[in-house]
Design an enzyme around this catalytic site. Structure first.
Site, PDB file in Angstrom:
ATOM      1  N   LYS A 177      13.074  -2.823   1.571  1.00 51.87           N
ATOM      2  CA  LYS A 177      13.266  -3.335   0.196  1.00 51.87           C
ATOM      3  C   LYS A 177      12.081  -2.858  -0.637  1.00 51.87           C
ATOM      4  CE  LYS A 177      12.613  -6.201  -2.721  1.00 51.87           C
ATOM      5  NZ  LYS A 177      12.121  -5.813  -4.071  1.00 51.87           N
ATOM      6  N   GLU A 214      -7.608 -11.698  -7.644  1.00 49.06           N
ATOM      7  CA  GLU A 214      -7.261 -10.276  -7.636  1.00 49.06           C
ATOM      8  C   GLU A 214      -6.591  -9.929  -8.966  1.00 49.06           C
ATOM      9  OE1 GLU A 214      -4.193  -8.887  -4.879  1.00 49.06           O
ATOM     10  OE2 GLU A 214      -5.493  -7.186  -4.424  1.00 49.06           O
ATOM     11  N   GLU A 231       0.240  -7.967   4.566  1.00 46.55           N
ATOM     12  CA  GLU A 231      -0.954  -7.379   3.940  1.00 46.55           C
ATOM     13  C   GLU A 231      -0.920  -7.818   2.484  1.00 46.55           C
ATOM     14  OE1 GLU A 231      -3.073  -5.594   1.750  1.00 46.55           O
ATOM     15  OE2 GLU A 231      -2.198  -3.628   2.210  1.00 46.55           O
ATOM     16  N   CYS A 291      -5.070  -2.390  -3.210  1.00 45.63           N
ATOM     17  CA  CYS A 291      -5.413  -3.647  -2.537  1.00 45.63           C
ATOM     18  C   CYS A 291      -6.856  -3.643  -2.042  1.00 45.63           C
ATOM     19  CB  CYS A 291      -4.442  -3.918  -1.401  1.00 45.63           C
ATOM     20  SG  CYS A 291      -4.287  -2.544  -0.269  1.00 45.63           S
TER      21      CYS A 291
HETATM   22  P1  ADP Z   1       3.131  -7.662  -6.606  1.00 44.72           P
HETATM   23  O1  ADP Z   1       2.437  -8.633  -7.501  1.00 44.72           O
HETATM   24  O2  ADP Z   1       2.247  -6.691  -5.927  1.00 44.72           O
HETATM   25  O3  ADP Z   1       4.357  -7.067  -7.199  1.00 44.72           O
HETATM   26  P2  ADP Z   1       4.873  -9.306  -5.055  1.00 44.72           P
HETATM   27  O4  ADP Z   1       4.521 -10.119  -3.860  1.00 44.72           O
HETATM   28  O5  ADP Z   1       5.441  -9.994  -6.230  1.00 44.72           O
HETATM   29  O6  ADP Z   1       3.554  -8.527  -5.381  1.00 44.72           O
HETATM   30  O7  ADP Z   1       5.878  -8.148  -4.672  1.00 44.72           O
HETATM   31  C1  ADP Z   1       5.775  -7.378  -3.506  1.00 44.72           C
HETATM   32  C2  ADP Z   1       7.169  -7.183  -2.949  1.00 44.72           C
HETATM   33  O8  ADP Z   1       7.691  -8.463  -2.600  1.00 44.72           O
HETATM   34  C3  ADP Z   1       8.164  -6.570  -3.925  1.00 44.72           C
HETATM   35  O9  ADP Z   1       9.036  -5.700  -3.226  1.00 44.72           O
HETATM   36  C4  ADP Z   1       8.922  -7.781  -4.432  1.00 44.72           C
HETATM   37  O10 ADP Z   1      10.224  -7.480  -4.886  1.00 44.72           O
HETATM   38  C5  ADP Z   1       8.967  -8.637  -3.194  1.00 44.72           C
HETATM   39  N1  ADP Z   1       9.186 -10.064  -3.455  1.00 44.72           N
HETATM   40  C6  ADP Z   1       8.843 -10.778  -4.554  1.00 44.72           C
HETATM   41  N2  ADP Z   1       9.232 -12.073  -4.427  1.00 44.72           N
HETATM   42  C7  ADP Z   1       9.837 -12.184  -3.211  1.00 44.72           C
HETATM   43  C8  ADP Z   1      10.429 -13.257  -2.480  1.00 44.72           C
HETATM   44  N3  ADP Z   1      10.524 -14.490  -3.000  1.00 44.72           N
HETATM   45  N4  ADP Z   1      10.900 -13.003  -1.235  1.00 44.72           N
HETATM   46  C9  ADP Z   1      10.804 -11.775  -0.709  1.00 44.72           C
HETATM   47  N5  ADP Z   1      10.276 -10.712  -1.355  1.00 44.72           N
HETATM   48  C10 ADP Z   1       9.798 -10.900  -2.591  1.00 44.72           C
END
Ligand code: ADP
Length: 491
Positions: free
Chosen positions: A183, A394, A259, A293
């Site tokens: 994903k 961060e 991570e 990161c």
């Molecule tokens: P960032 O702030 O680096 O975008 P996120 O944690 O929001 O960090 O996103 C990292 C990944 O996690 C993306 O692929 C995002 O679509 C996915 N993501 C965000 N929310 C969820 C969730 N509730 N469950 C699973 N994956 C998620």
């Protein structure tokens, strides 16, 4: 600018890769990918949800239990080597896609790292083996172990470096014989999707690698909660990491590796070679517009050289060319999205409110044709304290906080005063102190007199809230393997 852009960046909506076919989301929903240098839409992308994730997991399960299982280690090695060659051949195109979709300047692409990782993991495919174990159990029993692939692996990746992020998940999955549902981030789906097309050129059974684009709360959450996913590898924020751990526990206790970023200390002692330390510490914060990161954003400087380092970092920051990612003279591109721009400028406002002083930068950049993009100035703050939010949280933007210190015990304590524990840097000519500080910092990685080196053979991971487990190296393979003990009665 006369760079010819890949045809991939035009045309009909990009589909999901499920069972070897490109398909629209079952709901028909799409979303627009946006060029962060201009704010303009690029192309639309399928917004997968729970049903599509279900289809992808089913395809991955079929491939795992079918033809992929019969691939020998040497065949899996060849798959990885062929993929490395293909990625190498397409590296210019992938770099352009990444520049337009995510904003990494064309001059700063590092596609070679992904190719090296593929070749590294290709080598592992033929070197995974169990043990025979002399045992003292009653009877005449022979015991051995078999490392077996866990099955269907899920991967949820962020936007800040989509090609390596994808390869870091796919390569160990293929090396161990797992199948995968990936994903990508909704902010940077295009590079993984083009990689999916490249993967289709391999002689792989359908369903070994599946890609479901879409939003985190729908596609990502469905993958994390799916009861037939055996392992999930996540890279992203702490907030999402927590949801993934809960989803894993509430479904099938799938194995989880995480991570989740950092606020890494970069410690410069007065005896350091400042001519190396100052530019390296600067690029450790500003590179990739700070969307890294391992960025060394808490720069601790021993007081006698504090002014010199602060001034030097400010000069480096001011000298960096910020601009459109397709301009070959650009050092620093835009932030990835309007949301990220809002987040980073929010922190710039907060820094002022908390009493920090911007020695350079501190604002959005919208002059010189940049008004429609998501640009901020590389920023260096002095007058900062350990307990300020801009020092603890961060930011994921090009923002350095530079803090003076007086002695080694103090700086170790302050460096460890963070919920994160991903990385750290030490700059000194004193060998004993280099080791002392490197050992005392509670992080997964420490660089001495350099910053940010990464190699596929060396573990990459964090302590504390920065994560669970390591990426890369032989260690990541254990995340994709179950060790089975087999007992044979030899009487
Ligand atoms: P960032 O702030 O680096 O975008 P996120 O944690 O929001 O960090 O996103 C990292 C990944 O996690 C993306 O692929 C995002 O679509 C996915 N993501 C965000 N929310 C969820 C969730 N509730 N469950 C699973 N994956 C998620």
């Amino acid at each position: 600018m006369t760079i010819e852009l890949p045809g991939f960046l035009r045309g009909a909506a990009k589909g999901l890769l499920i069972g070897g076919e490109w398909v629209p989301a079952r709901s028909g929903a799409t979303f627009e990918s946006i060029n962060p240098s201009t704010g303009a839409p690029i192309v639309s992308v399928a917004a997968g949800d729970k049903r599509d994730v279900g289809d992808a997991v089913a395809a991955a399960r079929r491939a795992f239990e079918g033809p992929w299982r019969r691939f020998t280690p040497a065949q899996r090695q060849n798959v990885l080597l062929q993929l490395a060659d293909l990625v190498e051949a397409h590296s210019h195109e992938l770099g352009l896609i990444n520049a337009v979709d995510m904003g990494v300047p064309v001059a700063r692409q590092r596609g070679g790292a992904a190719v090296e990782a593929l070749r590294y993991f290709a080598g592992w495919a033929t070197k995974l083996h169990g043990e025979t174990i002399p045992n003292s159990a009653r009877g005449n029993l022979f015991a051995y172990t078999r490392p077996e692939p866990v099955g269907v692996a899920g991967a949820i990746i962020p936007w800040n470096n989509p090609l390596p992020a994808t390869i870091w998940k796919i390569a160990p999955a293929l090396a161990t014989g797992c199948t995968m549902v990936l994903k990508p981030s909704e902010e940077a789906s295009l590079t993984p999707l083009r990689l999916g097309e490249i993967i289709q050129e391999l002689d792989l059974p359908p369903g070994v690698i599946n890609i479901v684009t879409g939003f985190g709360e729908t596609a990502g959450a469905a993958l994390a909660a799916h009861p037939d996913v055996d392992k999930i590898g996540f890279t992203g924020s702490i907030t999402t990491g927590r949801l993934i751990v809960k989803a894993a526990a509430d479904s099938n206790f799938k194995r989880v590796s995480l991570e989740m970023g950092g606020k890494s200390p970069d410690i410069i002692f007065a005896d350091a070679d400042l001519a190396s330390a100052i530019p390296a510490a600067s690029l450790a914060v500003f590179g990739n517009t700070g969307q890294v990161c391992i960025a060394g954003t808490r720069v601790f400087v021993e007081r006698p050289v504090y002014d010199e380092v602060l001034d030097g970092m400010a000069k480096v920051a001011a000298s960096l060319q910020v601009g459109n990612s397709l301009d070959p003279s650009t050092d620093i591109g835009p932030l990835v999205s309007a949301a990220q721009l809002e987040r980073v400028t929010g922190y710039l406002d907060l820094a002022v409110a908390e009493g920090a002083k911007a020695v350079t930068g501190g604002a959005r950049l919208s002059s010189g044709g940049l008004a429609d993009g998501y640009f901020v100035e590389p920023t260096v703050y002095s007058e900062v304290h350990d307990d300020m939010r801009v020092v603890q949280e961060e930011i994921f933007g090009p923002v350095a906080t530079v803090l003076p210190f007086d002695d080694v015990d103090e700086v170790i304590r302050r460096a460890n005063n963070s919920r994160f524990g991903l990385a750290g840097g030490v700059w000194t000519r004193h060998l004993g102190r280099a080791h002392q500080v490197a050992h005392a910092i509670n992080t997964g990685m420490v660089w001495v007199n350099t910053y940010g080196s990464v190699d596929p053979a060396v573990p990459f991971g964090g302590a504390k809230s920065s994560g669970w487990g390591n990426e890369l190296s032989g260690h990541i393979l254990q995340e994709y393997l179950n060790i089975k003990a087999v007992w044979i009665n030899t009487e």
